[in-house]
Design a protein around this motif. Structure first.
Motif, PDB file in Angstrom:
ATOM      1  N   GLY A  66       1.874 -16.830  28.156  1.00  0.00           N
ATOM      2  CA  GLY A  66       3.254 -16.638  28.195  1.00  0.00           C
ATOM      3  C   GLY A  66       3.680 -15.545  28.258  1.00  0.00           C
ATOM      4  N   PHE A  67       4.426 -14.767  27.289  1.00  0.00           N
ATOM      5  CA  PHE A  67       4.937 -13.230  27.271  1.00  0.00           C
ATOM      6  C   PHE A  67       4.173 -12.419  26.424  1.00  0.00           C
ATOM      7  CE2 PHE A  67       7.321 -16.144  24.634  1.00  0.00           C
ATOM      8  CZ  PHE A  67       7.257 -15.520  23.388  1.00  0.00           C
TER       9      PHE A  67
ATOM     10  N   GLY B 290       2.196 -13.604  33.030  1.00  0.00           N
ATOM     11  CA  GLY B 290       2.206 -14.562  31.974  1.00  0.00           C
ATOM     12  C   GLY B 290       0.683 -14.755  31.519  1.00  0.00           C
TER      13      GLY B 290
ATOM     14  N   THR C 232      15.732  -9.383  27.392  1.00  0.00           N
ATOM     15  CA  THR C 232      15.204 -10.666  28.007  1.00  0.00           C
ATOM     16  C   THR C 232      14.753 -11.313  26.761  1.00  0.00           C
ATOM     17  OG1 THR C 232      14.330  -9.661  29.884  1.00  0.00           O
ATOM     18  CG2 THR C 232      13.640 -11.775  29.649  1.00  0.00           C
ATOM     19  N   THR C 233      15.161 -12.830  26.758  1.00  0.00           N
ATOM     20  CA  THR C 233      14.808 -13.606  25.559  1.00  0.00           C
ATOM     21  C   THR C 233      13.691 -14.649  26.192  1.00  0.00           C
ATOM     22  OG1 THR C 233      16.956 -13.172  24.468  1.00  0.00           O
ATOM     23  CG2 THR C 233      15.534 -15.064  23.834  1.00  0.00           C
ATOM     24  N   ASN C 234      12.644 -14.598  25.443  1.00  0.00           N
ATOM     25  CA  ASN C 234      11.567 -15.555  25.883  1.00  0.00           C
ATOM     26  C   ASN C 234      11.245 -16.628  24.623  1.00  0.00           C
ATOM     27  OD1 ASN C 234      11.099 -14.704  28.655  1.00  0.00           O
ATOM     28  ND2 ASN C 234      10.538 -12.901  27.471  1.00  0.00           N
TER      29      ASN C 234
END
Length: 265
Positions: free
Chosen positions: A264-265, A233, A70-72
């Motif tokens: 966020g992450f 998050g 997963t790319t954030n």
């Protein structure tokens, strides 16, 4: 060629025999939660007790959904800071309370530019993270002091006179962040390490006009560890710098501790 013709003849005879017995080449038979399919006399049973079906679903669907990278983009951490007690020595010997700072107004901002999460198990409960980040530290001092570099490029404290509104030491870093964690329901627990390079350090004070200039004397490389919790998050973190704020021999080996929130992450 004769063998091929003979094989087709046998298949046609088998299909004809099945058709004569059942009046249909393909028949369906429902028995509760099971579905029976008969094709040319050969039977297949489908239903809840057909374990192979669930295994195939897990293999081609569940695992494919869960085991992926997963790319954030753009995560933010914001918190206050304190400095660990440390004796003054060398050029700073006798400077009592020089590094006494305001925790609430001494801030750390971590901007995670990009982050990759790699699941380590089939259900994605354990994971590995790596990312790139920009960090900004601002130390707000209680005493009316600032810092300058002397002729030998040593970072030295200087007292300020007048109506000082604030005095700060600032530092900017670029670095890499990596760590491991696990997930329980929607809650995530992560232990991370960060390696950073100092790109700029400066002082700023208001007396009453603003004065700002660059200084040398902070550690050019910094490593730190952090523990964080995250719910959908939103979460909290605590961070400890393994590297002293100032270069070795400057006059104090205090480390920074930051506590704050994470978005966020």
């Amino acid at each position: 060629m004769k063998r091929i013709i003979t094989l087709f003849a046998l298949l046609a005879a088998t299909a004809a025999a099945a058709h004569a017995q059942t009046d249909s080449l393909v028949t369906f038979d429902t028995q509760g939660d099971k579905l029976g399919i008969s094709i040319g006399g050969f039977s297949i049973s489908l239903g809840e007790n057909a374990e192979s079906g669930s295994k195939i679903d897990d293999l081609f669907f569940s695992e494919a959904r869960r085991n992926r990278i997963t790319t954030n983009f753009l995560g933010l951490s914001l918190g206050g800071m304190v400095l660990t007690p440390s004796p003054y020595y060398g050029p700073w010997e006798g400077q009592n309370d020089l590094l006494d700072i305001y925790p609430a107004s001494s801030t750390r901002i971590d901007l995670m530019l990009v982050n990759w999460t790699v699941p380590l198990d089939r259900r994605g409960r354990a994971y590995y993270k790596i990312g790139m980040l920009y960090s900004y530290d601002s130390y707000s001092f209680r005493k009316n002091i600032t810092f300058v570099n002397d002729d030998e490029d040593r970072l030295m404290p200087v007292d300020l006179d007048g109506n000082i509104k604030y005095t700060r030491l600032k530092a900017n870093y670029w670095g890499l962040n990596m760590g491991f964690g696990f997930k329980v329901s929607s809650m995530m627990f992560t232990v991370q390490g960060t390696a950073e390079l100092l790109t700029r350090s400066s002082v700023k004070y208001k007396n009453p006009g603003k004065t700002k200039y660059q200084v040398n004397g902070l550690s050019p490389f910094r490593s730190r560890v952090s523990i964080s919790t995250n719910w959908d998050g939103y979460g909290f973190y605590i961070d400890y710098s393994l590297t002293p704020v100032f270069k070795e021999g400057t006059g104090n080996d205090a480390h920074s501790i930051s506590l704050g929130c994470r978005l966020g992450f």
